[in-house]
Scaffold this motif. Structure first.
Motif, mmCIF file in Angstrom:
data_model
loop_
_atom_site.group_PDB
_atom_site.id
_atom_site.type_symbol
_atom_site.label_atom_id
_atom_site.label_comp_id
_atom_site.label_asym_id
_atom_site.label_seq_id
_atom_site.Cartn_x
_atom_site.Cartn_y
_atom_site.Cartn_z
ATOM 1 N N GLN A 1 -32.450 9.427 8.438
ATOM 2 C CA GLN A 1 -31.301 9.013 8.976
ATOM 3 C C GLN A 1 -30.443 10.347 9.347
ATOM 4 O OE1 GLN A 1 -30.068 5.654 6.591
ATOM 5 N NE2 GLN A 1 -30.212 4.434 8.202
ATOM 6 N N SER A 2 -29.221 10.270 9.237
ATOM 7 C CA SER A 2 -28.688 11.700 9.226
ATOM 8 C C SER A 2 -28.526 12.383 7.988
ATOM 9 C CB SER A 2 -26.948 11.092 9.572
ATOM 10 O OG SER A 2 -26.783 10.774 10.653
ATOM 11 N N ASN A 3 -29.848 12.943 7.859
ATOM 12 C CA ASN A 3 -29.978 13.715 6.745
ATOM 13 C C ASN A 3 -31.357 14.538 7.129
ATOM 14 O OD1 ASN A 3 -32.162 12.038 6.781
ATOM 15 N ND2 ASN A 3 -32.040 11.147 4.777
ATOM 16 N N GLN A 4 -31.555 15.527 5.830
ATOM 17 C CA GLN A 4 -32.899 16.300 5.927
ATOM 18 C C GLN A 4 -33.807 15.749 5.187
ATOM 19 O OE1 GLN A 4 -32.226 20.330 3.907
ATOM 20 N NE2 GLN A 4 -33.541 21.129 5.681
ATOM 21 N N LEU A 5 -34.860 15.917 5.814
ATOM 22 C CA LEU A 5 -36.301 15.362 5.152
ATOM 23 C C LEU A 5 -37.192 16.614 4.923
ATOM 24 C CD1 LEU A 5 -38.134 13.208 4.267
ATOM 25 C CD2 LEU A 5 -38.872 12.792 6.560
ATOM 26 N N ILE A 6 -37.661 17.023 3.944
ATOM 27 C CA ILE A 6 -38.539 18.145 3.520
ATOM 28 C C ILE A 6 -40.019 17.486 3.019
ATOM 29 C CG2 ILE A 6 -39.078 20.329 2.529
ATOM 30 C CD1 ILE A 6 -36.073 20.807 2.497
ATOM 31 N N ALA A 7 -41.031 17.813 3.404
ATOM 32 C CA ALA A 7 -42.396 17.482 2.966
ATOM 33 C C ALA A 7 -42.979 18.590 2.347
ATOM 34 C CB ALA A 7 -43.226 16.471 3.989
#
Length: 252
Positions: free
Chosen positions: A208-214
């Motif tokens: 959503q309104s966020n950061q996603l780090i894999a």
């Protein structure tokens, strides 16, 4: 070999990464690709400033380069010379410096089958490009391969093709979204197409309104001549999404 090659050269991981970045490890170099799309809607798009789907050429051809501003001209206040980095007909790395002529389109002398990056090398008093600089492929069909947005001085596209004779080991993939409505989400994925193969989703998630780090405990290996594209689709409109990936290129 992957990122754990630090064990082979006897360095702790952080020191190994630094030495690769400094160019002190033979046959290896770092890669960081990032992109931005300021208007992702309900149809999947690549993460790049031009927006929409990204098309890879089927042949090598000269590029057509021009700006939306007359100031991006040799001797004027904007971008004067840009560097274009990409691959030739054999997927070997090539790089040229191209002199701008404002809104007049000028073809490159070098042919390209891929454009991996472009940036402003020299500029006038503005110290950046004034208008959008477009780089178009002139082979079977004419379409845009890269753009440099106003004042950015570098392409912003999470798109890359691994050069001939190298393997890319991806350490992490990062997406950031600014959704325009509450409780809305984006589906983000990494699509890798090996040479002669099909488009294959190698990573997918929602945010959503966020950061996603894999972060990958074991690096994701991408063989030579493979195309990589970060993509996103949302269930609302006018969303800003950024994406990036990084790793190390190692000679085969």
């Amino acid at each position: 070999m992957g990122v754990n090659n630090s064990r082979i050269i006897g360095l702790p991981m952080y020191e190994y990464r630094t030495e690769v970045a400094r160019g002190n490890v033979a046959g290896q170099k770092t890669l960081y690709k990032f992109g931005f799309n300021d208007d992702v809607d309900g149809t999947e798009e690549a993460i790049w400033m031009a927006g929409g789907a990204y098309n890879f050429p089927s042949d090598a051809a000269v590029l057509r380069v021009f700006s939306a501003a007359v100031e991006d001209d040799d001797g004027s206040t904007g971008a004067r010379v840009i560097t274009i980095e990409g691959l030739d007909a054999n997927y070997n790395e090539v790089s040229i410096d191209h002199t701008m002529d404002g809104t007049t389109a000028i073809n490159t002398t070098q042919t390209f089958t891929r454009v991996n990056r472009a940036f402003v090398k020299t500029a006038g008093s503005l110290n950046h490009n004034k208008g959008v600089i477009s780089i178009q492929h002139q082979g079977t069909g004419t379409y845009t391969l890269a753009t440099i947005a106003e004042e950015m001085s570098q392409t912003q596209q999470a798109i890359y093709t691994v050069p001939n004779g190298k393997t890319l080991y991806i350490d992490d993939i990062n997406f950031t979204a600014a959704m325009d409505q509450a409780n809305k989400r984006a589906q983000a994925r990494a699509v890798i197409t090996e040479f002669g193969g099909a488009d294959r989703t190698r990573y997918v998630n929602v945010l959503q309104s966020n950061q996603l780090i894999a972060k990958f405990e074991y690096a994701l290996a991408v063989p030579q001549k493979s195309d990589i594209v970060l993509k996103a689709v949302t269930d609302s409109t006018n969303n800003e999404i950024a994406g990036s990936f990084q790793g190390v290129l190692i000679d085969n």
